[in-house]
Design an enzyme around this catalytic site. Sequence first.
Site, short mmCIF file in Angstrom:
data_model
loop_
_atom_site.label_atom_id
_atom_site.label_comp_id
_atom_site.label_asym_id
_atom_site.label_seq_id
_atom_site.Cartn_x
_atom_site.Cartn_y
_atom_site.Cartn_z
N GLY A 13 0.60 -1.12 0.04
CA GLY A 13 0.10 -0.03 0.04
C GLY A 13 0.95 1.35 -0.05
CB SER A 14 3.00 2.71 -1.37
OG SER A 14 2.89 1.53 -2.25
#
Length: 215
Positions: free
Chosen positions: A182-183
Amino acid sequence: MRYAKEGIPFIVGSAILALLALGAAVRMGGAWWIVAVLIAVIAGWVAYFFRDPERSGDRGEHLVVAPADGKVVLITEIDEPTFVGGRAMRVSIFMNVFSVHVNRYPVSGVVRHVKYAPGKFLNAVSEASSAENEQTSVGIDTGRYRVLVRQIAGLIARRIITYSREGDAVTQGERMGLIRFGSRVDVFVPVGSTLRTKLGELTSAGTTVIAELPR
């Protein structure tokens, strides 16, 4: 299905745990079946997370393709002094935990700038994360323009992997790295570029055209 090489230890490890849990369930039954199913689901998600499908799409020296799968969450004009050297249009793409997390070069050219900066782990959707979060910036000289790609760690993501080295000749759509769990990825293009994306659009790395450089 191809998988990112950085994910192989996680995939193998979770698969082994799933097999051990299954063995325990067969021997002892009861609640172990619930544990085995939960671990199997997690192992399946880990393999899904590290998938690395081949990508193709429109290519061209004036085109800028999305460097990441995800959703366009910010489009802003800002100063970018570190590589672009002036005003730039920034397109921010947020990757959730279900996105393909392999990143790709938005343009072809030569890598002239690679810089890692430690930082915080704020929610990657927020404006502040672009300046304050852990990140790696990769600047590409196309021969006419400078385009900057910034990999930004998020609330869950704690590991940025960048293949780029200064002096590398890179090809549009080629793999440039990975961010785990997640980013966000920001792309900075020169002012005067024509945007071909909008807020809320879902992008596909190496496939979706998000901008055209000035001709």
